[in-house]
Design a protein around this motif. Sequence first.
Motif, PDB file in Angstrom:
ATOM      1  N   LEU A  23     -43.751  -2.494 -69.404  1.00  0.00           N
ATOM      2  CA  LEU A  23     -43.692  -3.948 -69.529  1.00  0.00           C
ATOM      3  C   LEU A  23     -44.701  -4.700 -68.667  1.00  0.00           C
ATOM      4  O   LEU A  23     -44.945  -5.886 -68.913  1.00  0.00           O
ATOM      5  N   ARG A  26     -47.517  -6.927 -70.224  1.00  0.00           N
ATOM      6  CA  ARG A  26     -47.205  -7.812 -71.339  1.00  0.00           C
ATOM      7  C   ARG A  26     -47.306  -9.269 -70.911  1.00  0.00           C
ATOM      8  O   ARG A  26     -46.944  -9.631 -69.787  1.00  0.00           O
ATOM      9  N   ASP A  28     -45.975 -11.758 -72.996  1.00  0.00           N
ATOM     10  CA  ASP A  28     -44.934 -12.536 -73.673  1.00  0.00           C
ATOM     11  C   ASP A  28     -43.663 -12.668 -72.838  1.00  0.00           C
ATOM     12  O   ASP A  28     -42.712 -13.341 -73.248  1.00  0.00           O
ATOM     13  N   VAL A 299     -36.687  -0.766 -73.831  1.00  0.00           N
ATOM     14  CA  VAL A 299     -37.743  -1.695 -74.242  1.00  0.00           C
ATOM     15  C   VAL A 299     -37.587  -2.051 -75.726  1.00  0.00           C
ATOM     16  O   VAL A 299     -37.797  -3.202 -76.125  1.00  0.00           O
ATOM     17  N   GLN A 300     -37.206  -1.081 -76.547  1.00  0.00           N
ATOM     18  CA  GLN A 300     -36.946  -1.370 -77.959  1.00  0.00           C
ATOM     19  C   GLN A 300     -35.833  -2.397 -78.101  1.00  0.00           C
ATOM     20  O   GLN A 300     -35.932  -3.346 -78.894  1.00  0.00           O
ATOM     21  N   ASP A 303     -37.069  -5.853 -77.022  1.00  0.00           N
ATOM     22  CA  ASP A 303     -37.873  -6.501 -78.060  1.00  0.00           C
ATOM     23  C   ASP A 303     -36.999  -7.107 -79.161  1.00  0.00           C
ATOM     24  O   ASP A 303     -37.298  -8.194 -79.672  1.00  0.00           O
ATOM     25  N   LEU A 306     -35.463 -10.279 -77.720  1.00  0.00           N
ATOM     26  CA  LEU A 306     -36.455 -11.355 -77.569  1.00  0.00           C
ATOM     27  C   LEU A 306     -36.678 -12.118 -78.876  1.00  0.00           C
ATOM     28  O   LEU A 306     -37.136 -13.273 -78.849  1.00  0.00           O
ATOM     29  N   THR A 307     -36.357 -11.477 -79.994  1.00  0.00           N
ATOM     30  CA  THR A 307     -36.536 -12.183 -81.275  1.00  0.00           C
ATOM     31  C   THR A 307     -35.563 -13.343 -81.403  1.00  0.00           C
ATOM     32  O   THR A 307     -35.775 -14.232 -82.231  1.00  0.00           O
TER      33      THR A 307
END
Length: 309
Positions: A23, A26, A28, A299-300, A303, A306-307
């Motif tokens: 991470l 990144r 974002d 991390v998956q 993600d 985060l959507t």
Amino acid sequence: MSAPIVFIDGDQGTTGLQIHDRLCNRTDIRLFTLAAAERKDSRRRAEAINACDIAILCLPDAAAREAVRTIVNPAVRVIDASSAHRTQPDWIYGFPEMSPGQAGKIAGARRVTNPGCYPTGAVGLLRPLVQAGLIPDNYPISLHAVSGYSGRGRAGVEQHEGPGAASARSYQVYGLELAHKHAPEIQQYALLTERPIFVPAYGAFRQGIVLTVPLALRLLAPGVNGPTVHACLARHYAEVTHVRVLPQHESSTLKHLDPQVLNGTNDMHLSVFHDTEHRHVLLAAIFDNLGKGASGAAVQNLDLMLTQH
């Protein structure tokens, strides 16, 4: 809108370090960890977790439970990489490929519990087959798995990479009391009514897992065989990215299984081997215990969450 704050609590362990590495570059997110002098300061840790958007807990079970108890900010979302909450009904199980709709549940969840490394392979193999009725839910399941020594955490890494590495054991089977903490998790999410027999081991390699489940076709319904088992798994994972069911022509050429072949990835390979003469089937999963089995899975899940930030 500013980038969400992601706080890693416990970034110095094997899982936390790999999550941080995945991470840190990144843009974002705003990644936050505590300075060394603050890591054992309960007040500072409580402040940090209540000031973030998503907390990733890479802590021993008791410390993970305590960290969750300190949360008073209702907006804080949590991914717990420990085993503290894996069988709790108010936590979402963080295995996106487990069943249709699971990724959506994770995306909208406030509390996500990362699967254990071994259960990722066991549930990945068994749940689709039990759900489809190919394996009875009371089948006497036995599992054997070999993990890299990083599965023991820092103690395992130190033993094999520290000053006494020359005397480290090359292979050791453990959990001989047959009470491994992953067995209830496997039973729950593989939809089994009986506790599976689980025999794990560590090898003298840093990371990677191979997990196998033998099946006797005489104990299954008529018509169930290697090809029907393979077809069920292939259908279940046909549309996902990180789980691949090896085609039968590909698995039939394998003479051995290398637990390290997917190291550094977030992927898992599933295989079905069968002996038509003796009517035996062997299910196998290979993945990185620090990838799909821990850090990569976290991390998956991050993600996905985060959507819906």
